[in-house]
Every structure is written in C-alpha cells, then in structure tokens.
Write a protein that holds these residues in place. Structure first.
Motif, mmCIF file in Angstrom:
data_model
loop_
_atom_site.group_PDB
_atom_site.id
_atom_site.type_symbol
_atom_site.label_atom_id
_atom_site.label_comp_id
_atom_site.label_asym_id
_atom_site.label_seq_id
_atom_site.Cartn_x
_atom_site.Cartn_y
_atom_site.Cartn_z
ATOM 1 N N VAL A 475 0.840 -1.200 0.000
ATOM 2 C CA VAL A 475 0.000 0.000 0.000
ATOM 3 C C VAL A 475 0.878 1.255 0.000
ATOM 4 O O VAL A 475 0.616 2.214 -0.744
ATOM 5 N N GLY A 476 1.913 1.256 0.835
ATOM 6 C CA GLY A 476 2.792 2.412 0.880
ATOM 7 C C GLY A 476 3.448 2.691 -0.452
ATOM 8 O O GLY A 476 3.605 3.848 -0.858
ATOM 9 N N ALA A 477 3.802 1.638 -1.173
ATOM 10 C CA ALA A 477 4.476 1.810 -2.468
ATOM 11 C C ALA A 477 3.556 2.468 -3.486
ATOM 12 O O ALA A 477 3.933 3.429 -4.163
ATOM 13 N N CYS A 478 2.327 1.950 -3.631
ATOM 14 C CA CYS A 478 1.450 2.520 -4.662
ATOM 15 C C CYS A 478 0.984 3.914 -4.267
ATOM 16 O O CYS A 478 0.856 4.804 -5.116
ATOM 17 N N ALA A 479 0.770 4.150 -2.963
ATOM 18 C CA ALA A 479 0.317 5.467 -2.516
ATOM 19 C C ALA A 479 1.397 6.525 -2.744
ATOM 20 O O ALA A 479 1.120 7.623 -3.237
ATOM 21 N N LEU A 480 2.636 6.198 -2.395
ATOM 22 C CA LEU A 480 3.715 7.173 -2.549
ATOM 23 C C LEU A 480 4.050 7.405 -4.015
ATOM 24 O O LEU A 480 4.296 8.549 -4.427
ATOM 25 N N THR A 481 4.041 6.345 -4.814
ATOM 26 C CA THR A 481 4.314 6.510 -6.235
ATOM 27 C C THR A 481 3.289 7.454 -6.868
ATOM 28 O O THR A 481 3.637 8.329 -7.670
ATOM 29 N N THR A 482 2.038 7.290 -6.497
ATOM 30 C CA THR A 482 0.985 8.175 -7.013
ATOM 31 C C THR A 482 1.318 9.632 -6.723
ATOM 32 O O THR A 482 1.290 10.488 -7.618
ATOM 33 N N GLY A 483 1.623 9.932 -5.469
ATOM 34 C CA GLY A 483 1.884 11.311 -5.088
ATOM 35 C C GLY A 483 3.121 11.892 -5.737
ATOM 36 O O GLY A 483 3.118 13.046 -6.184
ATOM 37 N N LEU A 484 4.188 11.109 -5.802
ATOM 38 C CA LEU A 484 5.438 11.621 -6.389
ATOM 39 C C LEU A 484 5.290 11.918 -7.883
ATOM 40 O O LEU A 484 5.804 12.916 -8.381
ATOM 41 N N LEU A 485 4.576 11.052 -8.595
ATOM 42 C CA LEU A 485 4.385 11.290 -10.020
ATOM 43 C C LEU A 485 3.540 12.533 -10.267
ATOM 44 O O LEU A 485 3.852 13.352 -11.150
ATOM 45 N N LEU A 486 2.478 12.696 -9.492
ATOM 46 C CA LEU A 486 1.611 13.855 -9.689
ATOM 47 C C LEU A 486 2.274 15.131 -9.193
ATOM 48 O O LEU A 486 2.024 16.219 -9.732
ATOM 49 N N ALA A 487 3.104 15.034 -8.173
ATOM 50 C CA ALA A 487 3.854 16.209 -7.724
ATOM 51 C C ALA A 487 4.920 16.592 -8.738
ATOM 52 O O ALA A 487 5.279 17.763 -8.854
ATOM 53 N N ASP A 488 5.426 15.611 -9.479
ATOM 54 C CA ASP A 488 6.382 15.886 -10.550
ATOM 55 C C ASP A 488 5.675 16.626 -11.688
ATOM 56 O O ASP A 488 6.033 17.743 -12.046
ATOM 57 N N GLY A 489 4.670 15.987 -12.266
ATOM 58 C CA GLY A 489 3.852 16.645 -13.273
ATOM 59 C C GLY A 489 4.581 17.073 -14.531
ATOM 60 O O GLY A 489 4.182 18.041 -15.187
ATOM 61 N N SER A 490 5.610 16.347 -14.906
ATOM 62 C CA SER A 490 6.367 16.705 -16.103
ATOM 63 C C SER A 490 5.536 16.457 -17.357
ATOM 64 O O SER A 490 4.486 15.801 -17.325
ATOM 65 N N ARG A 491 6.033 16.947 -18.473
ATOM 66 C CA ARG A 491 5.351 16.714 -19.749
ATOM 67 C C ARG A 491 5.258 15.219 -20.032
ATOM 68 O O ARG A 491 4.208 14.721 -20.470
ATOM 69 N N ALA A 492 6.349 14.494 -19.774
ATOM 70 C CA ALA A 492 6.356 13.053 -20.037
ATOM 71 C C ALA A 492 5.351 12.326 -19.159
ATOM 72 O O ALA A 492 4.639 11.420 -19.613
ATOM 73 N N VAL A 493 5.275 12.712 -17.893
ATOM 74 C CA VAL A 493 4.320 12.092 -16.978
ATOM 75 C C VAL A 493 2.895 12.394 -17.434
ATOM 76 O O VAL A 493 2.016 11.507 -17.444
ATOM 77 N N THR A 494 2.622 13.610 -17.820
ATOM 78 C CA THR A 494 1.276 14.000 -18.235
ATOM 79 C C THR A 494 0.835 13.234 -19.476
ATOM 80 O O THR A 494 -0.291 12.713 -19.539
ATOM 81 N N LEU A 495 1.703 13.149 -20.473
ATOM 82 C CA LEU A 495 1.346 12.435 -21.697
ATOM 83 C C LEU A 495 1.190 10.937 -21.444
ATOM 84 O O LEU A 495 0.315 10.285 -22.043
ATOM 85 N N ALA A 496 2.026 10.392 -20.573
ATOM 86 C CA ALA A 496 1.891 8.973 -20.238
ATOM 87 C C ALA A 496 0.565 8.705 -19.535
ATOM 88 O O ALA A 496 -0.098 7.687 -19.779
ATOM 89 N N ALA A 497 0.161 9.619 -18.650
ATOM 90 C CA ALA A 497 -1.120 9.476 -17.960
ATOM 91 C C ALA A 497 -2.282 9.554 -18.946
ATOM 92 O O ALA A 497 -3.279 8.834 -18.816
#
Length: 577
Positions: A475-497
């Motif tokens: 649970v900690g892994a998926c919860a933290l990964t979610t937050g870190l990716l959205l806090a990053d918010g790079s162009r690559a992350v946005t397009l991948a989402a």
C-alpha cells in the motif's frame, strides 16, 4: 449492517470478462515515464519499518488529546527528524523538508483508559481485564475508588423504566443488554454502583466465533451523575450468566482512567515543491481509534512513506515540483480543518488520499485491499467487480458522479505493484466515512485506500497479529508513487497518464458492454443499457479533459488530447453497434 447488495451481474462476471479482460490487461506494464520513480519507491519502501511503527502505536487506546494519541504523534515526529525533516518554525526558507505540530485547546477533557478488571467473588482470576480486552471500558467512564467497587450484580435486561421498577439497583452493579447510553444514565440516577453491558455485534464480525471481541464505544459525559460502564464480551457474559443461574453473584470492579485538560495535536510534514510549493498532494492518516489496522496501520504506512519520499528527494531520484503533505490527526476533523482553515492553502490542494486500515493480514482478517473511488458510474450502477462492502453503501444519483482520471491513476499504480508481487487489488464504489470525504466535500479529487470486510473491525481483537508487513509495503508503495508522479507533473508524466487513461477507458467500455449484452440476453432494456454505456463514455471524455491538470508547467496538449477523445468515441461507437 447487512451483507453486500445482490446483483445479477455477479453470476455472469466470469463469462463477461472472458470477452473483456480486466483493468490489469488494459495496462500490462508501467508506462516508461513512470518507471524511475516507481522502481525507486518499490525498492526503498520497507514494510517491516512500517510494521514496527504500527506495533508501537497499537499498544495505546488513542483518542484526541490523550496519552496514547500523543505517544503516536511523538513517535512519528521522531521518525521525521531522523529522516531529515526540520521544525517549520525554525527552518530556513530554502528548507524542503519541514514539519510542525499544531496544538488546539479541547472543549472537553481528554480521556485516557489505564486499567480495568472484573473479578467475581470467590475467584482469583478476573472474569475480564483490560490487558486482554482494551475496549472493555466505555469511553468517558470514570475511575472507581482505589481498591475498586464490590457489589451484587443485578440483571435489568433491556433496562427500560419497567425493568428498573421491578427491583432496586441502588448500590448494585447493573447488567444490561439494552441501549447503554440510556441505561447507564438511568442506572446512575437511581444510585447504581456502575453498569456492565453486553453487545450485539454486526454479523460480519462473526461474534459466535470471536467470542472475546468487544467493539469500542462510549457513554455521555455526565458531571452530575458521573459513572462507569464496562462492556463484557460474549465469552465473559456466558460465564457470568452461568454463575448467576447458580445464585446471587457479587463482583469487584476496578477501573482506572484519566480525565485531563490537554490539547489536541495534529502533525503535518511537508516536502516543499521546487517550482510550485503552494500546490500540493495531501495524504491523511487518522491517529485516533485503538486498533492495529484501524488505524495504527495508516499511521505506520504514512510515516514510512514520508521517510522514503524524503530520502528519494535528498538523493535527487524524485523531483517533486509540487509539495507533498503528510497529515496525522483526528479522523475527518483534522483533514477538514487543514482544508478549511486557510483559504489560500485550500486553493493549492490538488489531490487527497486517505490511508485507513491499510496493513491487513488478509489471511486472518478476511478482508481484501480496496480503493474506494470517487463517485463514478459504478456508484450509480453497481455491477461487475466493483461491489459495495459490508460496511455499507447505497447507489448514488447520476448528478453525484465526479468525472476524473484519479480513480484509475491510483488503481494503475497499485496494479504496477501487483504485477511484481501478486498482491490482490480491488475497488469499491464510494461509501464515505473516512478522511477522503472532506476532500470530496471541498471538490478536491480524493480516494480512500483500505481493507474490508474485516472480522475484527473496531474490536479489541484488532491487534498486531492481524497486520502484515508485506501489505504495508504494498500500500505504501502505490500510494507514494501516485503522489510523487503527480507532484512531478512533467510533460512526459502528463502524456503517459493521458495514454494510460485512454487504454483503461477503452477497456472499461468493453467490460461494461459485455455486462450489458448479458443483461439484454436476459430481457433487459436496450435503452437503459445504452444509457449506462453512454454515461461511462461521457465520464471518460470529461476525465480526459482533466488530464492537463497533471502538468506542473503548461504545454500544448491539444493534439494528443483530441486524438485520445476521438479514439474513445470510436471505441464507444463500435461497442454500441
């Protein structure tokens, strides 16, 4: 609470999914843009560390302001300092890792249970004691005099006025199976020494098997006729009833509690974003409630997440442009205050997540891991895999649907973990009742990570043996990964989402179409089924329009967004033929 709602969809789910693979098949690999952060979090998250925190916190009966609550807050604060977080009031402006403890006066004294025992005359071993039944003292009960109270026990049944009229209770210990708040006040007004009470637990708690279980609850504060009430488990009641059938029974009751003027404390840690520090992803784990899974598990998991996040940022592996906020406090109230007390802060909260009952050893509790979603069409038409739990849910109206990508983004991050570990990931339609609700009430996207059904829920059998370090890590892994990716918010992350959501949306439409085909084969309404499919299509089209919210720096996403929406409309048209 009754069992899960019965739906005809469940009979045909297996057949439907043969033609429409589940969400896992829709996204069978982690998007490349997500891999570095995902792998780092999965490698570094330590379920055993979280477990040790849970083991410490679950030793205490935790209510706002009491000694156990504060011990939990202090233990997490100590971990934060060791991880590099510094007190916010003395941190330089450049500090990225900060924390603070907020203190507020409480209207009522804080209540702390210390000890209790019920011993029947002629016996040396207590019938029941606090060491094995932490929930036996009703919240707000006062202490007995030193040495305890020794008095005859009198059974008043449901404790109605007629029951009390049949016998005097003055100076006696009242035994009841009635409404404890009503009976306790009536008993004290008539001069009783105190009250023993039985409980009828919900069916999912399996009281016939879990005969020692007691659910925590309380009695009203009474400054005029203060008193005490102890709950007796089914096992204790049966022993007591057998003794009373043999003749009059006298018992000695000892209770030690504290009522003190103490502040309510909330712990807030933050990793300040590099570019947009006023925008934030907020995690919340409530401290109060005396159980191990509920919710020492949330406290421990969130503490471990805060440690790993700090380490990844310090090593330059994670680069959050937005802030990550970690909150430990009183359920719902602390989260609600965090949102409402500062209007400027409120506008910067982009997403929220509640961690509640996140560490279960499902082999013993009987629960399963769940993502409780924001209201989507599955909350209106409850069918397929996403069923309500035995905790209780109701179908919502179509107007309550919140079109967003957040449900699926979180689920995919959990499925990333599941592919590597075999972890079982499920979801349920919105039900409410935890720290995700203040976010949703403020129109902030939020989900709850939890487990249910749990046969030890809110009982004093919810101890450390019901907790799994492996689950805490998952649970900690998926919860933290979610937050870190959205806090990053790079162009690559946005397009991948965007790409990921498009594929998940197509798969969801295929699954819903398969369910509708089966319904039509059994005489269902074609117009109604088409309306369900259209609603899901429109839900995802609107969710796609929200994908640009992920970007921490603006860029032109018009072309890929329009292509994704066109692709989804074409999929919907094919499925409607």
């Amino acid at each position: 609470m009754s069992g899960r709602p019965r739906h005809p969809w469940r009979r045909v789910l297996g057949a439907a999914l043969l033609t429409a693979p589940g969400a896992l098949a829709a996204q069978d690999r982690t998007p490349p843009a997500f891999v570095p952060v995902t792998q780092a979090v999965h490698r570094d998250i330590d379920g055993q560390r979280a477990f040790r925190m849970v083991e410490y916190v679950q030793r205490f009966f935790r209510l706002p302001g009491n000694h156990g609550f504060d011990a939990a807050i202090d233990s997490v604060a100590s971990l934060l300092r060791a991880a590099g977080y510094v007190p916010e009031d003395s941190a330089p402006p450049s500090a990225r890792l900060v924390y603070r403890i907020e203190s507020r006066p409480m209207r009522d004294p804080a209540w702390t249970p210390l000890d209790a025992a019920i011993t029947l005359a002629g016996h040396t071993t207590p019938l029941q004691q606090f060491a094995t039944n932490m929930n036996m003292i009703a919240i707000n009960s006062v202490s007995t005099p030193e040495g305890g109270v020794t008095a005859p026990i009198v059974d008043v049944g449901a404790g109605t006025e007629a029951d009390f009229a049949r016998q005097s209770v003055r100076g006696r210990i009242v035994l009841t199976n009635g409404n404890v708040r009503v009976v306790q006040q009536r008993a004290m007004q008539q001069g009783a020494a105190g009250v023993l009470a039985t409980q009828q637990l919900p069916a999912y708690l399996q009281q016939d098997k879990n005969r020692r279980a007691i659910q925590f609850t309380g009695i009203a504060r009474d400054s005029i006729n203060p008193g005490w009430l102890l709950f007796v488990s089914r096992a204790s009641h049966d022993s007591l009833a057998a003794a009373m059938r043999a003749g009059p029974v006298t018992a000695t009751v000892r209770i030690s509690t504290l009522l003190e003027r103490r502040p309510e404390r909330t712990l807030i840690a933050e990793i300040r974003g590099a570019a947009r520090p006023t925008e934030r992803f907020v995690y919340s784990a409530h401290v109060q409630e005396p159980g191990a899974n509920d919710n020492a598990s949330g406290v421990g998991a969130l503490a471990e997440m805060a440690r790993v996040a700090a380490n990844l940022v310090q090593r330059g592996i994670a680069a959050p442009q937005r802030s990550l906020t970690f909150l430990w406090g009183d359920e719902i109230r602390s989260t609600d205050r965090y949102i409402k007390e500062d209007s400027v802060r409120r506008t910067g909260i982009r997403w929220g997540m509640s961690l509640d009952m996140v560490g279960e050893n499902t082999a013993t509790t009987g629960g399963t891991f769940l993502i409780e979603k924001m209201p989507d069409p599955s909350a209106v038409w409850v069918r397929g895999e996403d069923q309500h739990t035995e905790w209780g849910g109701r179908p919502l109206a179509e107007k309550d649907i919140r079109a967003h990508w957040f449900n699926d983004f979180v689920r995919q991050r959990c499925l990333d973990r599941a592919r590597a570990t075999g972890w079982v990931v499920k979801a349920n339609p919105f039900e409410g009742g935890s720290d995700h609700t203040p976010f949703l009430n403020a129109n902030i996207p939020a989900v709850l990570l939890w487990h249910f059904t749990d046969q030890f829920y809110h009982t004093d059998l919810d101890r450390i043996e019901q907790v799994s370090a492996t689950t805490l890590g998952n649970v900690g892994a998926c919860a933290l990964t979610t937050g870190l990716l959205l806090a990053d918010g790079s162009r690559a992350v946005t397009l991948a989402a965007l790409d990921e959501l498009t594929r998940v949306a197509e798969q969801t439409l295929r699954t819903q179409a398969a369910l509708s085909r089966d319904t039509l084969a059994r005489g269902g309404s074609a117009a109604h089924e088409q309306h369900i499919l259209d609603t899901w299509r429109d839900y995802y089209l609107a969710a796609l329009d929200r994908i640009p919210d992920i970007a921490s720096a603006p860029f032109d996403i018009t072309q890929p967004l329009n292509a994704a929406k066109r692709r989804l409309r074409e999929a919907s048209q094919r499925l409607s033929k």
